[in-house]
Design a protein around this motif. Structure first.
Motif, mmCIF file in Angstrom:
data_model
loop_
_atom_site.group_PDB
_atom_site.id
_atom_site.type_symbol
_atom_site.label_atom_id
_atom_site.label_comp_id
_atom_site.label_asym_id
_atom_site.label_seq_id
_atom_site.Cartn_x
_atom_site.Cartn_y
_atom_site.Cartn_z
ATOM 1 N N LEU A 393 66.284 56.562 118.440
ATOM 2 C CA LEU A 393 66.778 57.227 117.355
ATOM 3 C C LEU A 393 68.273 56.753 117.047
ATOM 4 C CD1 LEU A 393 65.068 60.608 117.412
ATOM 5 C CD2 LEU A 393 64.427 58.635 115.898
ATOM 6 N N GLY A 394 69.068 56.965 118.165
ATOM 7 C CA GLY A 394 70.429 56.769 118.103
ATOM 8 C C GLY A 394 70.623 55.169 118.183
ATOM 9 N N ALA A 395 69.888 54.326 118.807
ATOM 10 C CA ALA A 395 70.257 52.956 118.794
ATOM 11 C C ALA A 395 69.888 52.270 117.578
ATOM 12 C CB ALA A 395 69.763 52.206 120.018
ATOM 13 N N GLY A 396 68.534 52.702 117.122
ATOM 14 C CA GLY A 396 67.878 52.054 115.816
ATOM 15 C C GLY A 396 68.891 52.512 114.654
ATOM 16 N N SER A 397 69.199 53.760 114.474
ATOM 17 C CA SER A 397 70.291 53.923 113.465
ATOM 18 C C SER A 397 71.408 53.317 113.462
ATOM 19 C CB SER A 397 70.576 55.474 113.440
ATOM 20 O OG SER A 397 69.374 56.293 113.361
ATOM 21 N N GLY A 522 63.564 49.823 116.391
ATOM 22 C CA GLY A 522 64.176 50.572 115.476
ATOM 23 C C GLY A 522 64.810 49.633 114.275
ATOM 24 N N ALA A 523 65.265 48.608 114.904
ATOM 25 C CA ALA A 523 65.865 47.552 113.762
ATOM 26 C C ALA A 523 64.806 46.883 112.798
ATOM 27 C CB ALA A 523 66.517 46.213 114.492
ATOM 28 N N PHE A 524 63.446 46.679 113.476
ATOM 29 C CA PHE A 524 62.266 46.549 112.518
ATOM 30 C C PHE A 524 62.144 47.702 111.471
ATOM 31 C CE2 PHE A 524 57.811 46.372 111.808
ATOM 32 C CZ PHE A 524 57.659 45.252 111.113
ATOM 33 N N LEU A 525 61.756 48.813 112.262
ATOM 34 C CA LEU A 525 61.510 49.929 111.140
ATOM 35 C C LEU A 525 62.458 50.268 110.107
ATOM 36 C CD1 LEU A 525 59.644 52.019 113.704
ATOM 37 C CD2 LEU A 525 58.604 50.695 112.053
ATOM 38 N N PHE A 526 63.896 50.748 110.849
ATOM 39 C CA PHE A 526 64.968 51.248 109.927
ATOM 40 C C PHE A 526 65.533 50.245 109.106
ATOM 41 C CE2 PHE A 526 65.289 54.322 113.905
ATOM 42 C CZ PHE A 526 63.919 54.796 113.354
ATOM 43 N N ALA A 531 65.766 49.935 105.193
ATOM 44 C CA ALA A 531 66.812 49.728 104.384
ATOM 45 C C ALA A 531 66.413 48.428 103.415
ATOM 46 C CB ALA A 531 67.829 49.351 105.149
ATOM 47 N N GLY A 532 65.846 47.373 103.939
ATOM 48 C CA GLY A 532 65.310 46.264 103.240
ATOM 49 C C GLY A 532 64.501 46.522 101.951
ATOM 50 N N TYR A 533 63.574 47.319 102.011
ATOM 51 C CA TYR A 533 62.970 47.571 100.865
ATOM 52 C C TYR A 533 63.652 48.464 99.874
ATOM 53 C CZ TYR A 533 59.178 49.990 98.269
ATOM 54 O OH TYR A 533 58.601 50.526 97.124
ATOM 55 N N ILE A 534 64.359 49.651 100.203
ATOM 56 C CA ILE A 534 65.186 50.137 99.289
ATOM 57 C C ILE A 534 66.248 49.236 98.755
ATOM 58 C CG2 ILE A 534 66.657 52.113 99.003
ATOM 59 C CD1 ILE A 534 65.384 53.462 101.406
ATOM 60 N N THR A 556 68.611 55.439 102.363
ATOM 61 C CA THR A 556 68.378 55.054 103.557
ATOM 62 C C THR A 556 69.513 55.918 104.811
ATOM 63 O OG1 THR A 556 68.135 52.884 103.014
ATOM 64 C CG2 THR A 556 69.045 52.984 105.117
ATOM 65 N N PHE A 557 70.688 56.153 104.273
ATOM 66 C CA PHE A 557 71.634 56.929 104.853
ATOM 67 C C PHE A 557 71.020 58.246 105.146
ATOM 68 C CE2 PHE A 557 75.161 54.128 102.869
ATOM 69 C CZ PHE A 557 74.943 53.232 103.764
ATOM 70 N N LEU A 558 70.373 58.941 104.177
ATOM 71 C CA LEU A 558 69.870 60.189 104.355
ATOM 72 C C LEU A 558 68.981 60.324 105.343
ATOM 73 C CD1 LEU A 558 69.529 61.517 100.607
ATOM 74 C CD2 LEU A 558 71.213 62.452 102.381
ATOM 75 N N VAL A 559 67.884 59.425 105.314
ATOM 76 C CA VAL A 559 66.889 59.137 106.510
ATOM 77 C C VAL A 559 67.577 58.855 107.875
ATOM 78 C CG1 VAL A 559 64.939 57.713 107.285
ATOM 79 C CG2 VAL A 559 64.978 58.393 104.612
ATOM 80 N N LEU A 560 68.585 58.014 108.060
ATOM 81 C CA LEU A 560 69.204 57.889 109.254
ATOM 82 C C LEU A 560 70.047 59.179 109.679
ATOM 83 C CD1 LEU A 560 70.690 54.270 108.568
ATOM 84 C CD2 LEU A 560 68.455 54.876 109.795
#
Length: 598
Positions: A393-397, A522-526, A531-534, A556-560
């Motif tokens: 969660l931390g590194a992915g964000s 985390g990079a792939f999902l978030f 982020a890419g889709y939004i 994206t920021f709210l989810v992160l």
């Protein structure tokens, strides 16, 4: 005939280099199979603080600079796009290959447990040569019409050399400095973070921003550097100097790394502001290299100005298991069975008598937290997956913010300098890596505070920072970027020593590399999906290829922010669970016991 007094330091230094070329007599295999092996080891006569671990640490720092080669992708990706005619989506997919290659370290971890460190370094050097060499042949059009999938694999293999290099130096030095795990992790990962600025410095000052020259440097220069260091990076008798004596040496290395970071940031600003003569550029590179090799001054000083002390062979040596019993650690997910299932005699004499009479049947038990785990034993523990989730969660964000930093700046408008944002994030990432290791090491020794508490603390700050991004104020943009960079760096240098303290050093390379997979996932999902889709959806609504305004990343920021909030709570829960382990290892002056687990 005696040499003059003024020539004695020179003779000592020459003797030191001769010893390195002939191999260290004090190097030992890490796995000692009996107490007699331990007793033989403590009968050595050595100086206070053995030189070989410090020589290996200085060499490891140079290898860590080489391990930052995945961060060079933004420097040569424009050449791939122009020469091969790729679109942005194809370049983005190649970037995913670089992320996967950097963090796919399970195979290097397995090899590191089976072979000597130089074998792992050679594996990384071969991957670096093959991967980046093939990309260089493609960019220079020496090879034409190379299939896209083969280029993707070449980049994956080339950047995977980073995992081989990092695994070698981190595992080896964690074993060579078992009493300073947080500091070692912070230093090595911090220097790896600085490699981004070092490659940018070399690329702009000496290679004239030529992508083909950079790829040739990666394909040939890095393997040569790492192969030249492989005889210096090896398992040695762990450093047994006093904590105060070692802290002075570590403080010197930390200070030199901070000075290097400040120097790189200053020269970057000078280079972007003025047109520099080639001689000045070479002078900048020479000064940078001096800062890079500064840690080698420690073993050189120990050679020129030695001070000796004979170590006794007493069973109370810090390298030997302590005679005092280790507190029994239990948890809700403890192994099945009770203390009555595995009776333990009160004294060593009772144990020997019981074994001799056949009264005690030796039973194999599962390791307890703080002992050496096999990988298959670790992955069934709740603590392992809690640590994985907190890091994920931390590194992915954090990596999501990094990957989209240029778009975040451009979407906000107001003349935001995106290159300054990237430089600020990189520098603060380095500060977080270095400071996270040093701060966690200080508090774990002072109050037995679990290192994961700092993962929770910085994720809470990251949560607030993502909310600052939503405000779309230029003043808060730089503050939020700096705080997220620091928090992102802390996740690395607290997770790594925590994994070694919970699950031991024997299979540490495989265990911590598996947890590192949380970063690319985390990079792939978030980043790739969320982020890419939004971002693309908002750009389509605006009828443009790029998105402008706060709506581009608001959701994206709210989810992160929510994910970092969850990570904070999980980190606090994990810290509560593993607090007894840290009390066992570090409270009441028992921190020396951690070396016996080595």
């Amino acid at each position: 005939m005696h040499a003059p007094a003024w020539f004695q330091p020179v003779l000592g230094l020459l003797s030191w280099f001769w010893q390195q070329s002939q191999g260290w007599e004090q190097c030992w295999a890490c796995n000692l199979h009996s107490e007699s092996d331990l007793r033989k080891m403590t009968q050595l006569v050595q100086k206070i603080g053995s030189r070989p671990p410090w020589v290996g640490l200085g060499a490891a720092i140079l290898v860590q600079f080489a391990s930052g080669n995945p961060y060079t992708f933004p420097l040569f990706s424009p050449a791939l796009k122009s020469v091969l005619g790729f679109n942005q989506q194809q370049i983005t997919i190649l970037g995913v290959a670089a992320d996967i290659g950097e963090n796919a370290g399970i195979l290097p971890g397995i090899v590191c447990n089976k072979f000597h460190p130089w074998v792992v370094l050679c594996g990384g050097a071969f991957a670096c040569f093959w991967g980046f060499g093939l990309i260089w042949l493609t960019v220079t059009q020496t090879i034409q019409n190379l299939p896209y999938w083969l280029l993707w694999i070449a980049l994956l293999v080339g950047t995977n050399s980073s995992a081989w290099f990092s695994t070698t130096v981190i595992v080896t030095n964690m074993r060579n400095f078992p009493l300073h795990r947080g500091t070692i992790a912070g230093l090595l990962k911090g220097y790896s973070g600085l490699s981004t600025a070092i490659y940018a410095e070399i690329f702009s000052l000496t290679l004239d921003k030529s992508a083909s020259s950079l790829l040739l440097f990666l394909a040939l220069g890095l393997p040569i550097l790492c192969c030249s260091m492989m005889y210096l990076i090896r398992l040695c008798t762990p450093a047994t100097a006093s904590l105060e004596d070692s802290s002075h040496k570590f403080l010197f290395i930390q200070a030199s790394s901070v000075l290097l970071g400040v120097y790189l940031l200053a020269t970057k600003i000078i280079d972007s502001t003025f047109t520099l003569d080639k001689s000045i550029c070479y002078m900048f590179i020479a000064i940078m290299f001096t800062f890079m090799i500064a840690p080698l001054a420690i073993p050189a000083k120990m050679t020129v100005f030695p001070r000796g002390k004979k170590l006794g062979g007493s069973i109370t040596d810090p390298l030997l298991p302590q005679t005092s019993p280790v507190p029994r650690q239990t948890s809700e997910d403890e192994e099945t069975g009770t203390e009555e299932d595995y009776p333990e005699p009160d004294t060593d004499t009772d144990t020997l008598l019981a074994i001799g009479e056949g009264a005690v049947v030796k039973r194999k038990r599962r390791p307890r937290r703080g002992e050496d785990f096999k990988f298959k034993e670790a992955i069934i523990k709740a603590d392992f997956w809690l640590l994985w989730l907190v890091y994920f969660l931390g590194a992915g964000s954090g990596v999501t913010a990094l990957n989209n930093l240029a778009q975040i700046g451009s979407a906000q408008g107001d003349g935001i300098d995106t290159t300054l944002l990237v430089s600020l994030f990189s520098f603060c990432n380095f500060i977080g890596r270095l400071g996270g290791g040093a701060v966690s090491e200080y508090f774990v020794r002072r109050n037995s505070v679990p290192r994961t508490i700092w993962m929770s603390f910085t994720q809470a700050i990251m949560c607030l920072s993502f909310l600052l991004y939503i405000s779309t104020l230029s003043s808060t943009l730089y503050i939020a970027t700096a705080l997220i960079g620091i928090g992102f760096g802390v996740q690395f240098t607290t997770m790594i020593p925590t994994a070694s303290e919970l699950f031991g050093l024997k299979n540490f390379g495989v265990i911590y590399n598996f947890i590192l997979l949380g970063n690319p996932i985390g990079a792939f999902l978030f980043s790739g999906l969320l982020a890419g889709y939004i971002y693309d959806s908002e750009a389509i609504e605006q009828g443009a290829s790029t998105c402008l305004g706060s709506a581009c990343f608001r959701l994206t920021f709210l989810v992160l922010a929510a994910l970092c909030g969850v990570g904070t709570m999980l980190g606090l829960y994990l810290s509560f669970r593993i607090r007894p382990v840290y009390q066992m290892l570090y409270s009441g002056g028992s921190s020396q016991h951690i070396s016996s687990l080595h």
